[in-house]
Write a protein that holds these residues in place. Structure first.
Motif, PDB file in Angstrom:
ATOM      1  N   HIS A 165      -0.928  -2.900 -15.038  1.00 50.44           N
ATOM      2  CA  HIS A 165      -1.489  -1.241 -14.305  1.00 50.44           C
ATOM      3  C   HIS A 165      -2.194  -1.729 -13.464  1.00 50.44           C
ATOM      4  CE1 HIS A 165      -5.887  -1.256 -15.759  1.00 50.44           C
ATOM      5  NE2 HIS A 165      -4.967  -2.084 -17.118  1.00 50.44           N
ATOM      6  N   HIS A 166      -3.406  -2.799 -12.730  1.00 46.06           N
ATOM      7  CA  HIS A 166      -3.926  -2.889 -11.406  1.00 46.06           C
ATOM      8  C   HIS A 166      -2.353  -2.749 -10.748  1.00 46.06           C
ATOM      9  CE1 HIS A 166      -2.785  -6.233 -13.692  1.00 46.06           C
ATOM     10  NE2 HIS A 166      -3.339  -6.431 -12.589  1.00 46.06           N
ATOM     11  N   PHE A 167      -1.439  -2.984 -10.694  1.00 46.10           N
ATOM     12  CA  PHE A 167      -0.215  -3.052  -9.636  1.00 46.10           C
ATOM     13  C   PHE A 167       0.489  -1.899  -9.017  1.00 46.10           C
ATOM     14  CE2 PHE A 167       0.852  -7.475 -11.686  1.00 46.10           C
ATOM     15  CZ  PHE A 167      -1.011  -7.930  -9.939  1.00 46.10           C
ATOM     16  N   VAL A 168       0.196  -0.354 -10.169  1.00 47.65           N
ATOM     17  CA  VAL A 168       0.351   0.471  -9.301  1.00 47.65           C
ATOM     18  C   VAL A 168      -0.850   1.483  -9.231  1.00 47.65           C
ATOM     19  CG1 VAL A 168       2.487   0.445 -10.436  1.00 47.65           C
ATOM     20  CG2 VAL A 168       0.722   1.431 -12.209  1.00 47.65           C
ATOM     21  N   GLY A 169      -1.320   2.907  -8.917  1.00 49.30           N
ATOM     22  CA  GLY A 169      -1.983   3.808  -8.177  1.00 49.30           C
ATOM     23  C   GLY A 169      -1.449   5.417  -8.739  1.00 49.30           C
ATOM     24  N   ARG A 170      -2.727   5.460  -9.080  1.00 48.21           N
ATOM     25  CA  ARG A 170      -2.422   7.247  -9.221  1.00 48.21           C
ATOM     26  C   ARG A 170      -1.734   7.584  -8.045  1.00 48.21           C
ATOM     27  NH1 ARG A 170      -3.669   9.389 -13.862  1.00 48.21           N
ATOM     28  NH2 ARG A 170      -5.538   8.167 -15.158  1.00 48.21           N
ATOM     29  N   GLY A 171      -0.664   8.699  -8.142  1.00 50.39           N
ATOM     30  CA  GLY A 171       0.176   9.160  -7.178  1.00 50.39           C
ATOM     31  C   GLY A 171       1.435   8.942  -6.359  1.00 50.39           C
ATOM     32  N   GLN A 172       0.796   7.744  -7.227  1.00 49.47           N
ATOM     33  CA  GLN A 172       2.434   6.852  -6.759  1.00 49.47           C
ATOM     34  C   GLN A 172       3.750   7.054  -7.343  1.00 49.47           C
ATOM     35  OE1 GLN A 172       1.697   2.230  -7.128  1.00 49.47           O
ATOM     36  NE2 GLN A 172       1.828   2.471  -4.929  1.00 49.47           N
ATOM     37  N   VAL A 173       5.095   6.646  -6.421  1.00 47.41           N
ATOM     38  CA  VAL A 173       6.256   7.499  -7.401  1.00 47.41           C
ATOM     39  C   VAL A 173       6.833   5.852  -7.862  1.00 47.41           C
ATOM     40  CG1 VAL A 173       8.319   8.010  -6.370  1.00 47.41           C
ATOM     41  CG2 VAL A 173       6.500   9.105  -5.653  1.00 47.41           C
ATOM     42  N   VAL A 222       1.921   8.509 -12.604  1.00 47.89           N
ATOM     43  CA  VAL A 222       2.926   7.808 -11.296  1.00 47.89           C
ATOM     44  C   VAL A 222       3.352   9.232 -11.882  1.00 47.89           C
ATOM     45  CG1 VAL A 222       1.881   5.563 -10.733  1.00 47.89           C
ATOM     46  CG2 VAL A 222       3.707   6.201 -12.974  1.00 47.89           C
ATOM     47  N   HIS A 223       4.726   9.147 -11.189  1.00 42.78           N
ATOM     48  CA  HIS A 223       5.385  10.020 -11.094  1.00 42.78           C
ATOM     49  C   HIS A 223       6.924   9.051 -11.262  1.00 42.78           C
ATOM     50  CE1 HIS A 223       3.047  13.352 -10.103  1.00 42.78           C
ATOM     51  NE2 HIS A 223       3.033  12.942  -8.942  1.00 42.78           N
ATOM     52  N   LEU A 224       7.909   9.219 -12.313  1.00 41.38           N
ATOM     53  CA  LEU A 224       8.888   8.487 -12.223  1.00 41.38           C
ATOM     54  C   LEU A 224      10.138   9.755 -11.805  1.00 41.38           C
ATOM     55  CD1 LEU A 224      10.802   6.222 -13.971  1.00 41.38           C
ATOM     56  CD2 LEU A 224      11.105   7.750 -15.630  1.00 41.38           C
ATOM     57  N   ILE A 225      10.263   8.897 -10.630  1.00 39.36           N
ATOM     58  CA  ILE A 225      12.467   9.908 -10.477  1.00 39.36           C
ATOM     59  C   ILE A 225      13.094   8.358 -10.820  1.00 39.36           C
ATOM     60  CG2 ILE A 225      13.460  10.000  -8.227  1.00 39.36           C
ATOM     61  CD1 ILE A 225      11.089  10.521  -6.853  1.00 39.36           C
ATOM     62  N   ARG A 226      14.568   9.036 -11.504  1.00 40.47           N
ATOM     63  CA  ARG A 226      16.113   8.868 -12.216  1.00 40.47           C
ATOM     64  C   ARG A 226      17.146   9.499 -11.782  1.00 40.47           C
ATOM     65  NH1 ARG A 226      16.621  10.806 -16.291  1.00 40.47           N
ATOM     66  NH2 ARG A 226      15.397  11.886 -17.453  1.00 40.47           N
ATOM     67  N   HIS A 282       0.860  -0.931   0.425  1.00 40.62           N
ATOM     68  CA  HIS A 282       0.433   0.180  -0.276  1.00 40.62           C
ATOM     69  C   HIS A 282       0.443   1.360   0.134  1.00 40.62           C
ATOM     70  CE1 HIS A 282      -3.108  -2.525   0.888  1.00 40.62           C
ATOM     71  NE2 HIS A 282      -2.750  -2.985   2.393  1.00 40.62           N
ATOM     72  N   ASP A 283       2.038   1.225  -0.291  1.00 40.61           N
ATOM     73  CA  ASP A 283       2.856   2.440  -0.222  1.00 40.61           C
ATOM     74  C   ASP A 283       3.298   3.050  -1.186  1.00 40.61           C
ATOM     75  OD1 ASP A 283       3.692   1.311   3.055  1.00 40.61           O
ATOM     76  OD2 ASP A 283       5.726   1.052   1.896  1.00 40.61           O
ATOM     77  N   ASP A 284       3.379   4.248  -1.427  1.00 38.04           N
ATOM     78  CA  ASP A 284       3.268   5.325  -2.524  1.00 38.04           C
ATOM     79  C   ASP A 284       4.995   4.991  -3.437  1.00 38.04           C
ATOM     80  OD1 ASP A 284       0.640   5.920  -1.762  1.00 38.04           O
ATOM     81  OD2 ASP A 284       2.081   8.251  -1.393  1.00 38.04           O
ATOM     82  N   LEU A 285       5.664   3.799  -3.268  1.00 37.00           N
ATOM     83  CA  LEU A 285       6.612   3.985  -3.891  1.00 37.00           C
ATOM     84  C   LEU A 285       7.045   2.814  -4.216  1.00 37.00           C
ATOM     85  CD1 LEU A 285       9.013   4.057  -4.763  1.00 37.00           C
ATOM     86  CD2 LEU A 285      10.822   3.921  -1.758  1.00 37.00           C
ATOM     87  N   ARG A 286       6.723   2.008  -5.503  1.00 34.52           N
ATOM     88  CA  ARG A 286       7.563   1.397  -6.822  1.00 34.52           C
ATOM     89  C   ARG A 286       8.605   1.009  -7.126  1.00 34.52           C
ATOM     90  NH1 ARG A 286       3.369  -0.894  -4.282  1.00 34.52           N
ATOM     91  NH2 ARG A 286       1.622  -1.414  -4.504  1.00 34.52           N
TER      92      ARG A 286
END
Length: 294
Positions: free
Chosen positions: A182-190, A212-216, A102-106
């Motif tokens: 796509h159901h494994f990631v939620g809107r607003g996740q990073v 979702v937001h990409l950080i790299r 349930h975290d916002d990070l993948r």
């Protein structure tokens, strides 16, 4: 054999038997249930037996107290090769049980999966038409096989994965994987990724299609955006380190497309079972199968 490993195998057996429906078959039920088969496969990886022949010999000598029935090598290989979809289903079920689901990070990344080490092996391999030559930038070497693409939670729990031709672009394959799941990631996740996933189209897909937001880390030839993010690479590499080291990912032994897929899933299942058990037993370190590999 340690009591820690016994507990690790008993816990997922109960979970799989209670929560995962067995595969439908024609004829009488097998002597080795699906739950027992997967626990046997997990034990093979954790105890460091890449060879199924050596593993079945060891299991008959040392694991009789854990299993009502143990198959011979040919039957074990046949069942394991056919268990790819079941393995993926169980990995997802285990991932949904950990708090970081349930975290916002993948995390996303890919790694080479070699399937042959010589030209002669490539020529006679049954993987012709599926595997191909690719280049590993991290080790500056060519390899023949596949690339493993992986989506995980923050501590490295596998969520979704696939194998692809190494000549395909990493961003294109990851886009297809995330579109499918796509159901494994939620809107607003990073989503945390390595700089190899840099690309305007890929970032627009994540932002507009998935929300979702990409950080790299920034590339050398682009303006400063996220910075170097030195810890990002370490965190992502930590996902594959136990797979390549303790869980013998590159010694999978698969000789067919189904065999490579199921044996890759076997390693991911062992990692998922270890992380899940670490959470349920309140272990200090969650991303580590070390306590169960002896």
């Amino acid at each position: 054999m340690t009591t820690g490993l016994d507990a690790l195998l008993a816990a997922p057996y109960v979970f799989i038997d209670d929560h995962v429906a067995p595969c439908r078959r024609i004829g009488p039920p097998p002597k080795l249930t699906d739950a027992e088969l997967l626990c046997l496969a997990v034990a093979q990886v954790l105890l460091g037996f890449p060879s199924a022949r050596h593993w079945i010999r060891f299991a008959h000598a040392r694991l009789g107290h854990l299993f009502r029935y143990l198959p011979q090598q040919s039957a074990y290989n046949k069942r394991l090769n056919a268990a790819g979809p079941l393995i993926s289903h169980v990995i997802e079920a285990l991932a949904r049980q950990v708090p970081t689901w349930h975290d916002d990070l993948r995390l996303i990344d890919s790694t080479p999966l070699p399937c042959a080490a010589s030209r002669e092996t490539v020529k006679r391999s049954d993987l012709g038409g599926h595997a191909d030559y690719g280049y590993c930038r991290s080790h500056s070497r060519f390899f023949w096989g596949f690339r493993l693409y992986l989506l995980t939670t923050a501590e490295g729990m596998p969520v979704s994965w696939c194998l692809a031709d190494p000549k395909l672009g990493e961003r294109e394959v990851m886009t297809a994987l995330l579109e499918r799941d796509h159901h494994f990631v939620g809107r607003g996740q990073v989503i945390l990724a390595d700089k190899s996933f840099a690309g305007r189209e890929f970032e627009e897909f994540l932002a507009e299609r998935l929300g979702v937001h990409l950080i790299r880390p920034d590339r050398k030839n682009e303006p400063v955006h996220h910075g170097r993010l030195a810890r990002v690479r370490q965190r992502i590499e930590a996902v594959f380190d136990p797979l390549k080291g303790r869980l013998s990912l590159e010694q999978h032994g698969g000789r067919t497309s189904a065999g490579v897929h199921s044996r890759t899933g076997q390693r991911l299942l062992a990692l998922a079972a270890g992380i899940w058990h670490n959470w349920t037993s309140n272990a200090k370190t969650k991303h580590s199968p070390i306590a169960y590999d002896q």
